[in-house]
Design a protein around this motif. Sequence first.
Motif, PDB file in Angstrom:
ATOM      1  N   ALA A 251       5.319  78.007 -38.975  1.00 45.97           N
ATOM      2  CA  ALA A 251       3.993  77.849 -39.580  1.00 45.97           C
ATOM      3  C   ALA A 251       2.894  78.328 -38.632  1.00 45.97           C
ATOM      4  CB  ALA A 251       3.769  76.389 -39.948  1.00 45.97           C
ATOM      5  N   THR A 252       1.709  78.567 -39.186  1.00 42.25           N
ATOM      6  CA  THR A 252       0.530  78.923 -38.392  1.00 42.25           C
ATOM      7  C   THR A 252       0.033  77.672 -37.676  1.00 42.25           C
ATOM      8  OG1 THR A 252      -0.113  80.643 -39.956  1.00 42.25           O
ATOM      9  CG2 THR A 252      -1.833  79.816 -38.495  1.00 42.25           C
ATOM     10  N   VAL A 253      -0.046  77.711 -36.357  1.00 43.82           N
ATOM     11  CA  VAL A 253      -0.398  76.540 -35.552  1.00 43.82           C
ATOM     12  C   VAL A 253      -1.897  76.489 -35.278  1.00 43.82           C
ATOM     13  CG1 VAL A 253      -0.093  75.377 -33.327  1.00 43.82           C
ATOM     14  CG2 VAL A 253       1.875  76.463 -34.456  1.00 43.82           C
ATOM     15  N   LYS A 254      -2.494  75.324 -35.528  1.00 47.83           N
ATOM     16  CA  LYS A 254      -3.883  75.048 -35.183  1.00 47.83           C
ATOM     17  C   LYS A 254      -3.932  73.726 -34.419  1.00 47.83           C
ATOM     18  CE  LYS A 254      -5.811  78.569 -37.321  1.00 47.83           C
ATOM     19  NZ  LYS A 254      -6.605  79.606 -36.619  1.00 47.83           N
ATOM     20  N   THR A 255      -4.924  73.575 -33.546  1.00 50.81           N
ATOM     21  CA  THR A 255      -5.031  72.374 -32.720  1.00 50.81           C
ATOM     22  C   THR A 255      -6.362  71.658 -32.971  1.00 50.81           C
ATOM     23  OG1 THR A 255      -5.960  73.675 -30.905  1.00 50.81           O
ATOM     24  CG2 THR A 255      -3.579  73.308 -30.885  1.00 50.81           C
ATOM     25  N   TYR A 256      -6.360  70.345 -32.697  1.00 53.86           N
ATOM     26  CA  TYR A 256      -7.625  69.600 -32.726  1.00 53.86           C
ATOM     27  C   TYR A 256      -7.714  68.724 -31.479  1.00 53.86           C
ATOM     28  CZ  TYR A 256      -4.929  65.623 -34.727  1.00 53.86           C
ATOM     29  OH  TYR A 256      -4.026  64.614 -34.967  1.00 53.86           O
ATOM     30  N   SER A 257      -8.953  68.452 -31.020  1.00 57.18           N
ATOM     31  CA  SER A 257      -9.118  67.717 -29.770  1.00 57.18           C
ATOM     32  C   SER A 257     -10.508  67.109 -29.662  1.00 57.18           C
ATOM     33  CB  SER A 257      -8.884  68.656 -28.578  1.00 57.18           C
ATOM     34  OG  SER A 257      -9.190  68.002 -27.357  1.00 57.18           O
ATOM     35  N   THR A 258     -10.581  65.982 -28.959  1.00 60.57           N
ATOM     36  CA  THR A 258     -11.872  65.400 -28.583  1.00 60.57           C
ATOM     37  C   THR A 258     -12.105  65.574 -27.081  1.00 60.57           C
ATOM     38  OG1 THR A 258     -10.897  63.220 -28.170  1.00 60.57           O
ATOM     39  CG2 THR A 258     -11.694  63.658 -30.410  1.00 60.57           C
ATOM     40  N   GLN A 259     -11.148  66.216 -26.384  1.00 59.15           N
ATOM     41  CA  GLN A 259     -11.205  66.275 -24.920  1.00 59.15           C
ATOM     42  C   GLN A 259     -11.153  67.681 -24.334  1.00 59.15           C
ATOM     43  OE1 GLN A 259      -8.034  63.782 -23.394  1.00 59.15           O
ATOM     44  NE2 GLN A 259      -8.452  62.168 -24.877  1.00 59.15           N
ATOM     45  N   ARG A 260     -10.607  68.642 -25.051  1.00 55.74           N
ATOM     46  CA  ARG A 260     -10.393  69.978 -24.481  1.00 55.74           C
ATOM     47  C   ARG A 260     -10.620  71.052 -25.524  1.00 55.74           C
ATOM     48  NH1 ARG A 260      -5.819  67.047 -24.105  1.00 55.74           N
ATOM     49  NH2 ARG A 260      -5.859  67.167 -21.851  1.00 55.74           N
ATOM     50  N   MET A 261     -10.467  72.306 -25.100  1.00 60.35           N
ATOM     51  CA  MET A 261     -10.615  73.428 -26.015  1.00 60.35           C
ATOM     52  C   MET A 261      -9.550  73.353 -27.108  1.00 60.35           C
ATOM     53  SD  MET A 261     -13.227  75.152 -25.175  1.00 60.35           S
ATOM     54  CE  MET A 261     -12.968  76.631 -26.168  1.00 60.35           C
ATOM     55  N   ALA A 262      -9.972  73.569 -28.348  1.00 58.58           N
ATOM     56  CA  ALA A 262      -9.049  73.512 -29.479  1.00 58.58           C
ATOM     57  C   ALA A 262      -9.689  74.224 -30.663  1.00 58.58           C
ATOM     58  CB  ALA A 262      -8.734  72.062 -29.844  1.00 58.58           C
ATOM     59  N   ASP A 263      -8.908  74.440 -31.708  1.00 57.48           N
ATOM     60  CA  ASP A 263      -9.443  75.103 -32.898  1.00 57.48           C
ATOM     61  C   ASP A 263     -10.473  74.237 -33.612  1.00 57.48           C
ATOM     62  OD1 ASP A 263      -7.763  77.603 -32.999  1.00 57.48           O
ATOM     63  OD2 ASP A 263      -6.165  76.099 -33.016  1.00 57.48           O
ATOM     64  N   PHE A 264     -10.257  72.917 -33.582  1.00 56.63           N
ATOM     65  CA  PHE A 264     -11.180  71.979 -34.213  1.00 56.63           C
ATOM     66  C   PHE A 264     -11.561  70.923 -33.179  1.00 56.63           C
ATOM     67  CE2 PHE A 264      -7.960  73.257 -37.456  1.00 56.63           C
ATOM     68  CZ  PHE A 264      -8.761  74.166 -38.140  1.00 56.63           C
ATOM     69  N   ARG A 265     -12.870  70.809 -32.884  1.00 59.11           N
ATOM     70  CA  ARG A 265     -13.323  69.918 -31.812  1.00 59.11           C
ATOM     71  C   ARG A 265     -14.432  68.994 -32.306  1.00 59.11           C
ATOM     72  NH1 ARG A 265     -15.301  72.979 -26.781  1.00 59.11           N
ATOM     73  NH2 ARG A 265     -15.022  70.922 -25.849  1.00 59.11           N
ATOM     74  N   ALA A 266     -14.554  67.834 -31.642  1.00 56.43           N
ATOM     75  CA  ALA A 266     -15.619  66.894 -31.997  1.00 56.43           C
ATOM     76  C   ALA A 266     -15.990  66.046 -30.787  1.00 56.43           C
ATOM     77  CB  ALA A 266     -15.163  65.988 -33.140  1.00 56.43           C
ATOM     78  N   LYS A 267     -17.223  65.535 -30.818  1.00 58.45           N
ATOM     79  CA  LYS A 267     -17.635  64.551 -29.820  1.00 58.45           C
ATOM     80  C   LYS A 267     -18.540  63.523 -30.489  1.00 58.45           C
ATOM     81  CE  LYS A 267     -21.584  67.166 -27.924  1.00 58.45           C
ATOM     82  NZ  LYS A 267     -22.169  67.726 -26.677  1.00 58.45           N
ATOM     83  N   ILE A 268     -18.547  62.311 -29.925  1.00 51.12           N
ATOM     84  CA  ILE A 268     -19.354  61.221 -30.462  1.00 51.12           C
ATOM     85  C   ILE A 268     -20.769  61.315 -29.900  1.00 51.12           C
ATOM     86  CG2 ILE A 268     -19.622  58.722 -30.615  1.00 51.12           C
ATOM     87  CD1 ILE A 268     -16.573  58.483 -30.223  1.00 51.12           C
ATOM     88  N   LEU A 269     -21.771  61.330 -30.785  1.00 51.07           N
ATOM     89  CA  LEU A 269     -23.170  61.352 -30.368  1.00 51.07           C
ATOM     90  C   LEU A 269     -23.750  59.941 -30.331  1.00 51.07           C
ATOM     91  CD1 LEU A 269     -24.405  64.393 -32.520  1.00 51.07           C
ATOM     92  CD2 LEU A 269     -23.635  64.411 -30.135  1.00 51.07           C
ATOM     93  N   LEU A 298     -10.324  62.097 -38.208  1.00 51.01           N
ATOM     94  CA  LEU A 298     -11.256  62.881 -39.023  1.00 51.01           C
ATOM     95  C   LEU A 298     -11.154  64.366 -38.713  1.00 51.01           C
ATOM     96  CD1 LEU A 298     -14.301  60.450 -38.845  1.00 51.01           C
ATOM     97  CD2 LEU A 298     -13.003  61.037 -40.905  1.00 51.01           C
ATOM     98  N   LEU A 299     -10.895  64.710 -37.454  1.00 49.67           N
ATOM     99  CA  LEU A 299     -10.696  66.113 -37.087  1.00 49.67           C
ATOM    100  C   LEU A 299      -9.465  66.703 -37.781  1.00 49.67           C
ATOM    101  CD1 LEU A 299     -11.441  66.562 -33.272  1.00 49.67           C
ATOM    102  CD2 LEU A 299     -12.498  67.786 -35.187  1.00 49.67           C
ATOM    103  N   ALA A 300      -8.401  65.902 -37.863  1.00 50.80           N
ATOM    104  CA  ALA A 300      -7.190  66.351 -38.553  1.00 50.80           C
ATOM    105  C   ALA A 300      -7.481  66.594 -40.033  1.00 50.80           C
ATOM    106  CB  ALA A 300      -6.072  65.329 -38.391  1.00 50.80           C
ATOM    107  N   VAL A 301      -8.251  65.708 -40.638  1.00 47.70           N
ATOM    108  CA  VAL A 301      -8.648  65.855 -42.042  1.00 47.70           C
ATOM    109  C   VAL A 301      -9.496  67.113 -42.222  1.00 47.70           C
ATOM    110  CG1 VAL A 301     -10.077  64.821 -43.863  1.00 47.70           C
ATOM    111  CG2 VAL A 301      -8.504  63.391 -42.545  1.00 47.70           C
ATOM    112  N   TYR A 302     -10.467  67.274 -41.347  1.00 50.79           N
ATOM    113  CA  TYR A 302     -11.358  68.444 -41.382  1.00 50.79           C
ATOM    114  C   TYR A 302     -10.558  69.746 -41.251  1.00 50.79           C
ATOM    115  CZ  TYR A 302     -14.911  71.709 -39.504  1.00 50.79           C
ATOM    116  OH  TYR A 302     -15.720  72.797 -39.266  1.00 50.79           O
ATOM    117  N   GLY A 303      -9.651  69.773 -40.264  1.00 53.51           N
ATOM    118  CA  GLY A 303      -8.852  70.976 -40.027  1.00 53.51           C
ATOM    119  C   GLY A 303      -7.958  71.313 -41.203  1.00 53.51           C
ATOM    120  N   ALA A 304      -7.325  70.288 -41.781  1.00 52.79           N
ATOM    121  CA  ALA A 304      -6.441  70.527 -42.921  1.00 52.79           C
ATOM    122  C   ALA A 304      -7.224  71.063 -44.118  1.00 52.79           C
ATOM    123  CB  ALA A 304      -5.722  69.236 -43.305  1.00 52.79           C
ATOM    124  N   ALA A 305      -8.410  70.509 -44.349  1.00 59.71           N
ATOM    125  CA  ALA A 305      -9.231  70.964 -45.474  1.00 59.71           C
ATOM    126  C   ALA A 305      -9.619  72.431 -45.299  1.00 59.71           C
ATOM    127  CB  ALA A 305     -10.478  70.092 -45.601  1.00 59.71           C
TER     128      ALA A 305
END
Length: 484
Positions: A251-269, A298-305
């Motif tokens: 499968a096509t691999v995508k990554t998500y992270s709150t700590q490092r470089m990834a395809d889908f990223r987020a931080k808490i404001l 939520l990042l996993a949900v966002y990435g899947a969508a």
Amino acid sequence: MTLKEIIRNIRPVSVTGGTEIEIKGVDIDSRRVAGGHLFVAMKGTQVDGHSFIGKAVEQGAAAVLCEDLPEEMKEGVTYVQVKSTEDAAGEVATQFYGDPSRKLKLVGVTGTNGKTTIATLLYNMFRKLGYRCGLLSTVCNYIEDERIPADHTTPDPVELNRLLARMVEAGCQYAFMECSSHAIAQKRIAGLKFAGGIFTNLTRDHLDYHKTFENYRDAKKAFFDGLPKGAFAITNADDKNGMVMVQNTKATVKTYSTQRMADFRAKILECHFGGMYLEIDGREVGVQFIGKFNVSNLLAVYGAALMLGKKAEDVLVAMSTLHSVSGRLDPVHSPEGYTAIVDYAHTPDALENVLKAIHEVLGGKGKVITVCGAGGNRDKGKRPLMAQEAVRQSDRVIITSDNPRFEEPQAIIDDMLAGLDAKQMKKVVSIVDRKEAIRAACMMAKKGDVILVTGKGHENYQEIKGVKHHFDDKEVLKEIFAEK
């Protein structure tokens, strides 16, 4: 559909009888067998289905799929012998129900924690985006608005295909499901076509079944190994096993992270008990969740969508309207000004995440009182670890009964207490009766404090000696609040 058509994708060792017979149903449970059905004799962990072949035939089974042929074979019944009914069951069920997973976009979620949240949020989000959807989860199964109680995280292959076929009939375009390690290891998802898969995280759990952490990890990895070319595999780059999961996938691999470089990223404001403000891929969004682990969910949900072709702007708008899943960081506010939170956390890692989330919001301005236990007839090794984690992040801890099943509640509590030293024990009391344990926590709490009640979450029962007794943590809390 004829038996010949149903078994066309398996390789029988032998076939005794005709295969042109019409099959009206497929069953693993002999109690469901009716005239013209195919009975699949499974060698389960508790019961061997081969011992029920005679009963199934008496009830009208037209054919039997088995590993071991019975000594007496009834004339007019076809017996299909295979090397493994576990391997064959999924393929047979898929054929009988018309290969429903290929008529849907099916997304599987696996990992130790977060499966229910991610699968349920995807279901809710895609419905908000205007699509007809199905959900297969620990809490409940849904076909659009129709609620179907769930007995297992992932149903057996026959029930699974039956539900997916009903989703197709109802016009569903998407289906989201939890894929437990048991289900993967037991081939319950064999024969299904997934549009994508999501990995959440991996921590100690279910070692009573898998025996070693490596076996547990490899069961999860097998799901990604089986994803086809053209599917997507979204993995948590913050988990040390995240990239291990997808190292052999097509499968096509995508990554998500709150700590490092990834395809889908987020931080808490910003964070408070009402929710958080996040920055996701450079865009700000308010969400009705708390805790860093929920940012990952939520990042996993966002990435899947996005991988399913949806626009980021539409996804974030829908995400801002989503609510937490029942029994997951589920708050109940007391008249006295303290907050009780009910959560399903039943592993050391889940407990750590929930307590961290609470402390992030409290900011040292209130005390945390944790009520927790451990399930009976499950991995005993995690019991002292859970007690240690509860004590580490709580001001007071009450160790109590969870689902003792066939173990003595006090024995389970003793296993948890064995992980604590004399200093840690000063924070702890043990109360076997779960309702009294929750009541004690309420008596200790003051305005601004938080009571965390863990282990059962959405469950509305306690299982004791094989009997399920009604018990709902939220109901108990509201009842205690009303007494005051």
